[in-house]
Design a protein around this motif. Structure first.
Motif, PDB file in Angstrom:
ATOM      1  N   ASP A 368       0.857  -1.177   0.000  1.00 33.96           N
ATOM      2  CA  ASP A 368       0.000   0.000   0.000  1.00 33.96           C
ATOM      3  C   ASP A 368       0.896   1.229   0.000  1.00 33.96           C
ATOM      4  O   ASP A 368       1.755   1.381   0.876  1.00 33.96           O
ATOM      5  N   ARG A 369       0.695   2.115  -0.956  1.00 36.11           N
ATOM      6  CA  ARG A 369       1.567   3.277  -1.088  1.00 36.11           C
ATOM      7  C   ARG A 369       1.527   4.163   0.153  1.00 36.11           C
ATOM      8  O   ARG A 369       2.552   4.628   0.648  1.00 36.11           O
ATOM      9  N   GLU A 370       0.328   4.404   0.686  1.00 33.38           N
ATOM     10  CA  GLU A 370       0.205   5.289   1.838  1.00 33.38           C
ATOM     11  C   GLU A 370       0.818   4.673   3.093  1.00 33.38           C
ATOM     12  O   GLU A 370       1.525   5.348   3.854  1.00 33.38           O
ATOM     13  N   ILE A 371       0.553   3.379   3.305  1.00 31.92           N
ATOM     14  CA  ILE A 371       1.129   2.724   4.489  1.00 31.92           C
ATOM     15  C   ILE A 371       2.645   2.647   4.359  1.00 31.92           C
ATOM     16  O   ILE A 371       3.382   2.849   5.337  1.00 31.92           O
ATOM     17  N   SER A 372       3.131   2.373   3.148  1.00 29.74           N
ATOM     18  CA  SER A 372       4.583   2.324   2.937  1.00 29.74           C
ATOM     19  C   SER A 372       5.222   3.672   3.225  1.00 29.74           C
ATOM     20  O   SER A 372       6.303   3.744   3.832  1.00 29.74           O
ATOM     21  N   ALA A 373       4.560   4.758   2.813  1.00 26.61           N
ATOM     22  CA  ALA A 373       5.097   6.091   3.073  1.00 26.61           C
ATOM     23  C   ALA A 373       5.123   6.380   4.575  1.00 26.61           C
ATOM     24  O   ALA A 373       6.076   6.988   5.086  1.00 26.61           O
ATOM     25  N   LEU A 374       4.092   5.932   5.279  1.00 24.17           N
ATOM     26  CA  LEU A 374       4.059   6.122   6.728  1.00 24.17           C
ATOM     27  C   LEU A 374       5.163   5.308   7.398  1.00 24.17           C
ATOM     28  O   LEU A 374       5.842   5.792   8.316  1.00 24.17           O
ATOM     29  N   ARG A 375       5.362   4.089   6.939  1.00 21.78           N
ATOM     30  CA  ARG A 375       6.436   3.251   7.493  1.00 21.78           C
ATOM     31  C   ARG A 375       7.797   3.904   7.267  1.00 21.78           C
ATOM     32  O   ARG A 375       8.647   3.928   8.166  1.00 21.78           O
ATOM     33  N   THR A 376       8.008   4.457   6.083  1.00 21.90           N
ATOM     34  CA  THR A 376       9.274   5.140   5.803  1.00 21.90           C
ATOM     35  C   THR A 376       9.463   6.334   6.720  1.00 21.90           C
ATOM     36  O   THR A 376      10.571   6.580   7.230  1.00 21.90           O
ATOM     37  N   ALA A 377       8.391   7.081   6.946  1.00 18.97           N
ATOM     38  CA  ALA A 377       8.474   8.224   7.867  1.00 18.97           C
ATOM     39  C   ALA A 377       8.831   7.757   9.275  1.00 18.97           C
ATOM     40  O   ALA A 377       9.637   8.394   9.967  1.00 18.97           O
ATOM     41  N   PHE A 378       8.232   6.653   9.710  1.00 15.78           N
ATOM     42  CA  PHE A 378       8.571   6.095  11.027  1.00 15.78           C
ATOM     43  C   PHE A 378      10.040   5.679  11.070  1.00 15.78           C
ATOM     44  O   PHE A 378      10.747   5.970  12.045  1.00 15.78           O
ATOM     45  N   LEU A 379      10.511   5.003  10.036  1.00 18.52           N
ATOM     46  CA  LEU A 379      11.897   4.535  10.011  1.00 18.52           C
ATOM     47  C   LEU A 379      12.878   5.712  10.071  1.00 18.52           C
ATOM     48  O   LEU A 379      13.877   5.660  10.798  1.00 18.52           O
ATOM     49  N   ASN A 380      12.592   6.755   9.318  1.00 16.24           N
ATOM     50  CA  ASN A 380      13.477   7.915   9.337  1.00 16.24           C
ATOM     51  C   ASN A 380      13.479   8.594  10.709  1.00 16.24           C
ATOM     52  O   ASN A 380      14.536   9.012  11.201  1.00 16.24           O
ATOM     53  N   ALA A 381      12.304   8.669  11.322  1.00 17.33           N
ATOM     54  CA  ALA A 381      12.221   9.266  12.661  1.00 17.33           C
ATOM     55  C   ALA A 381      12.901   8.371  13.700  1.00 17.33           C
ATOM     56  O   ALA A 381      13.571   8.866  14.624  1.00 17.33           O
ATOM     57  N   ALA A 382      12.749   7.050  13.542  1.00 18.23           N
ATOM     58  CA  ALA A 382      13.400   6.120  14.473  1.00 18.23           C
ATOM     59  C   ALA A 382      14.912   6.213  14.348  1.00 18.23           C
ATOM     60  O   ALA A 382      15.640   6.178  15.352  1.00 18.23           O
ATOM     61  N   ARG A 383      15.408   6.360  13.126  1.00 17.16           N
ATOM     62  CA  ARG A 383      16.841   6.526  12.931  1.00 17.16           C
ATOM     63  C   ARG A 383      17.337   7.789  13.642  1.00 17.16           C
ATOM     64  O   ARG A 383      18.355   7.764  14.337  1.00 17.16           O
ATOM     65  N   ALA A 384      16.600   8.889  13.462  1.00 15.33           N
ATOM     66  CA  ALA A 384      17.007  10.148  14.103  1.00 15.33           C
ATOM     67  C   ALA A 384      17.019  10.029  15.621  1.00 15.33           C
ATOM     68  O   ALA A 384      17.947  10.493  16.286  1.00 15.33           O
ATOM     69  N   ALA A 385      15.976   9.366  16.162  1.00 12.56           N
ATOM     70  CA  ALA A 385      15.914   9.200  17.607  1.00 12.56           C
ATOM     71  C   ALA A 385      17.041   8.313  18.116  1.00 12.56           C
ATOM     72  O   ALA A 385      17.630   8.558  19.166  1.00 12.56           O
TER      73      ALA A 385
END
Length: 389
Positions: A368-385
């Motif tokens: 799902d494009r929208e869920i994948s985009a949300l997952r990517t946003a989570f991954l990028n935020a998790a990396r930063a944290a």
């Protein structure tokens, strides 16, 4: 093929394909691709009650994943909302999130009633484990090199479109052999390859693949092909003279110290699916990621060739999707490399930051494009944290 069907096929190919040929324990079992949310929640954690599997045995030692001194939470903005780890997990049926930095646990969360000892099916994350076993077989001298012909290990392919194709070209999904991975077309190769009869002494997948024509010179064109990832599994098993499950136990699960036995779904011929469907705990997904990040060493012993993990997890071929493809690993624009499976399975590694992030889920759709985009946003935020710690 209708535009919507084309989009579905491309999207699934980008994230890891579905099951080619599994053996259900009950004849009325619906396709795993169309399970209800309740069937997903129960079945993904107990796949051995639904399909035939082999066991990957763990050893006596467990590789420690100590808790970091401070645990993190992840808060991020995406779309018009502010998300937390909990809201992200609930909104996307995420059963587990694990974040490691320098081999220590910064976050370990469970959802959907899953417990730490519950396994979860991998879908195409298994492809990345299969490619790792190719490296182990090269280190053991069982596969001569990446440039060895595929037909040296699957002689039934001599005289077929695979004559002259190398192991490396299979790992890059660039054999040049024709393959249609349209999951909506009952006449596609991905559908037809599951209908071959099982005959004594003849592997049905190998027989099917041997009949396919070559349409491109080997090594020149990426074409997502789950049939070939299953073929690589057969190749490894033939080369080492044992099942993939036994070899995975010998080269990874026992020496690296996985916490629990894993299981691997088998095809109608009793061969493990090189392209799909292992089941392991959340922490053991993390250990797979850490094993690769650590360069393929276990207890100081080089299980894989010294340069294997670096080569496998960097771009070997362009595929029209940023940022390329390695040896059954995906490269991403955010600098990570990933093992990915449909319905939300992933091991994402930021090499330079020494961060490994695992997600297991039961998305309502394979991709799902929208869920994948949300997952990517989570991954990028998790990396930063994680980097902030």
């Amino acid at each position: 093929m209708r535009k919507s069907n084309l989009a579905l096929s491309l999207a699934i190919a980008m994230t890891g394909s579905p099951v080619l040929a599994q053996v259900a324990l009950k004849p009325d079992t619906p396709s795993i691709l169309v399970w209800t949310p309740a069937q997903q929640s129960d079945g993904y954690r107990s796949i051995e009650t639904v399909y035939k599997v082999n066991t990957i045995k763990r050893g006596d030692r467990v590789h420690p994943l100590p808790m970091a001194k401070r645990q993190i939470d992840v808060t991020f903005n995406h779309g018009s909302k502010t998300w937390t780890t909990d809201t992200f997990m609930k909104a996307n049926n995420v059963s587990g999130v694990l974040i490691l930095k320098d081999g220590k646990v910064l976050m370990e969360r469970y959802g959907m009633g899953r417990k730490p000892r519950d396994r979860w099916t991998s879908f195409s994350v298994a492809k990345s484990v299969t490619s790792t076993l190719v490296g182990a077989a090269i280190q053991d001298g069982k596969i001569r090199s990446l440039e060895a012909p595929v037909t040296d290990y699957i002689p039934e392919l001599k005289g077929s479109g695979y004559d002259g194709v190398t192991v490396r070209q299979l790992l890059m999904m660039s054999s040049g052999v024709a393959w249609n991975e349209d999951y909506t077309d009952p006449k596609s190769d991905v559908a037809q390859s599951t209908t071959m009869k099982v005959e004594p002494g003849v592997n049905p997948l190998v027989r099917y693949m041997s009949r396919l024509p070559r349409v491109h010179p080997p090594g020149t064109m990426f074409n997502y092909n789950t049939g070939e990832t299953d073929l690589v599994g057969i190749l490894v098993s033939n080369a080492v003279g044992k099942s993939l499950s036994d070899y995975a136990s010998e080269k990874i699960w026992k020496p690296y110290g996985m916490g629990q036995d894993a299981i691997w779904m088998v095809d109608p011929a009793g061969r493990e699916r090189g392209g799909c469907c292992m089941s392991m705990t959340l922490r053991d997904y993390g250990r797979v990621g850490q094993f690769i990040l650590d360069g393929g060493k276990a207890k100081g012993v080089q299980v894989l060739p010294a340069n294997w993990t670096a080569a496998a997890t960097t771009t070997q071929i362009t595929n029209g999707i940023p940022s390329g493809y390695g040896y059954f690993w995906w490269m991403r624009p955010n600098g990570s490399y990933e093992a990915v499976g449909i319905f939300g399975q992933s091991i994402t590694t930021f090499r330079d930051d020494r961060i490994v992030i695992v997600t297991n889920a039961a998305w309502p759709r394979a991709t799902d494009r929208e869920i994948s985009a949300l997952r990517t946003a989570f991954l990028n935020a998790a990396r930063a944290a994680a980097k902030a710690e």
